[in-house]
Design a protein around this motif. Structure first.
Motif: not given
Ligand code: SF4
Ligand code: SF4
Length: 378
Positions: A316-318, A320-339
């Motif tokens: 979330w903070n990253t 906030g800093i960069y507003e990098n939508v693609n990289s954030t989406k990737w991290q949230w969808e693919h690099d973060m366990d739902e649990a």
């Protein structure tokens, strides 16, 4: 021609700009767009780039054979070819031998110039030592199959110090940019390499592209300094101002990036004191854009509901800093366990009692879950 730097202990000159071969342009099916990528490499070599960096897993294994074929046009002693042993795939000495042999075959070369233990962390480092992979690589060097032995690194400074001081490495590769001076090996790691005389190759100088395309207000600050300079060039010049940095890798994905980098690295100008201060001030403006002040200290962990609180805040903070939508989406969808996501919070309040920053963790978790979901499911 692009500037070169002397790796004095090795007696060679490498181009300060290195061609990273992990982000070539691709076709709609995801395969390397070989025609464009080959022209990009050719243009870089014509401008004096002599350090080409690939690795076993890049482009799902297609980078090594492609790079080997393109370099086949050039005299073998006119460039330095770097590739890496995927340590996470090595569970025996036999694995290491097979992987190395297959790399020479994929590259269609008799030897590799710079060979790295890829992406060492405390676990892979211990495994490599226990399996005798260091001795195996030393034998490759003695046999002339590799010229220089090093490692690339992703872990804490303490682990970096342990690895760097274990033996006399020919070189090493770390992540460094003006926003990550306190992350991983960081600037302390840089200073240690300088003290020990180990030449440095830098990866992520523009933080995976985040420092090449910044929010408008930050870009405007750089434009005030020099309207004609690209935002990425400031990040490159910051890294290149450190004298023990001998190669700065850029994983170029299109011809405009090659052109911009060649401009930055031809007649390369390190930052002067005034420019250094300006970049540091702008880095402070970027830091101030965080959504909350989580330091990642982990005092709030473990959470009884399984929420990985610092990881949620980091993403979330990253953003906030960069507003990098693609990289954030990737991290949230693919690099973060739902649990481990914020939505699992049961509001017990335990974490807030432990947080030295006195963060409103429960309400911040709610905000971030909704904001990051909003990015992904638009
Ligand atoms: S309040 Fe939520 S995040 Fe904090 S410890 Fe309890 S369940 Fe975990
Ligand atoms: S205790 Fe607070 S600052 Fe530390 S990781 Fe948890 S939320 Fe972040």
């Amino acid at each position: 021609m692009v500037d070169k730097r002397l790796m004095s202990g090795l007696g060679i000159e490498t181009s300060l700009l290195g061609f990273g071969c992990m982000r070539f342009p691709t076709d709609p099916k995801g395969a390397i767009d070989e025609k464009t990528a080959e022209k990009m490499i050719d243009d870089a070599i014509a401008a004096g780039v002599n350090y080409i960096d690939t690795a076993y897993p890049y482009h799902n294994g297609d980078s090594e054979p492609f790079v080997g074929r393109v370099l086949g046009k050039y005299p073998r002693d006119s460039y330095f070819l770097a590739t890496k042993l995927p340590c996470w795939q090595v569970n025996s000495l036999e694995d290491a031998e097979k992987l190395f042999d297959s790399q020479l075959e994929r590259l269609n070369k008799d030897y590799v110039d710079f060979y790295l233990l890829h992406s060492l962390n405390i676990n892979t480092w211990r495994k490599m030592k226990e399996l005798g992979v260091i001795e195996f690589c030393e034998k490759l060097k003695a046999d002339g199959k590799i010229r220089y032995l090093g490692f690339s690194f992703h872990d804490s400074y303490e682990v970096f110090e342990e690895i760097l001081t274990y033996r006399k490495w020919d070189f090493c590769q770390i992540q460094l940019n003006y926003m990550d001076t306190g992350e991983q090996a960081g600037i302390r790691g840089y200073e240690l390499t300088e003290k020990l005389g180990v030449p440095l190759v830098i990866m992520e100088p523009v933080k995976g592209g985040s420092l090449a395309v910044l929010p408008d207000d930050i870009t405007a600050e750089f434009k005030k300094l020099d309207p004609s300079a690209s935002t990425a060039s400031w990040a490159m010049r910051w890294v290149g101002s450190l004298p023990n940095v001998k190669v700065i890798l850029s994983g170029m994905s299109d011809e405009s990036q090659v052109k911009d980098n060649l401009e930055t690295f031809t007649d390369f100008k390190p930052l002067n004191d005034e420019e250094k201060a300006a970049v540091e001030r702008i880095a402070g403006l970027l830091e101030a854009r965080v959504n909350n002040g989580c330091t990642g200290c982990n005092y709030c962990m473990p959470c009884p509901a399984g929420v990985n609180i610092p990881r949620n805040f980091k993403i979330w903070n990253t953003y906030g800093i960069y507003e990098n939508v693609n990289s954030t989406k990737w991290q949230w969808e693919h690099d973060m366990d739902e649990a481990q996501k914020a939505k699992n919070c049961i509001s017990c309040g335990k974490c807030e009692k432990a947080c030295p920053q006195k963060l409103q963790i429960r309400s911040d978790l709610k905000k971030l879950q909704s904001q990051l979901d909003g990015l992904c499911y638009k």
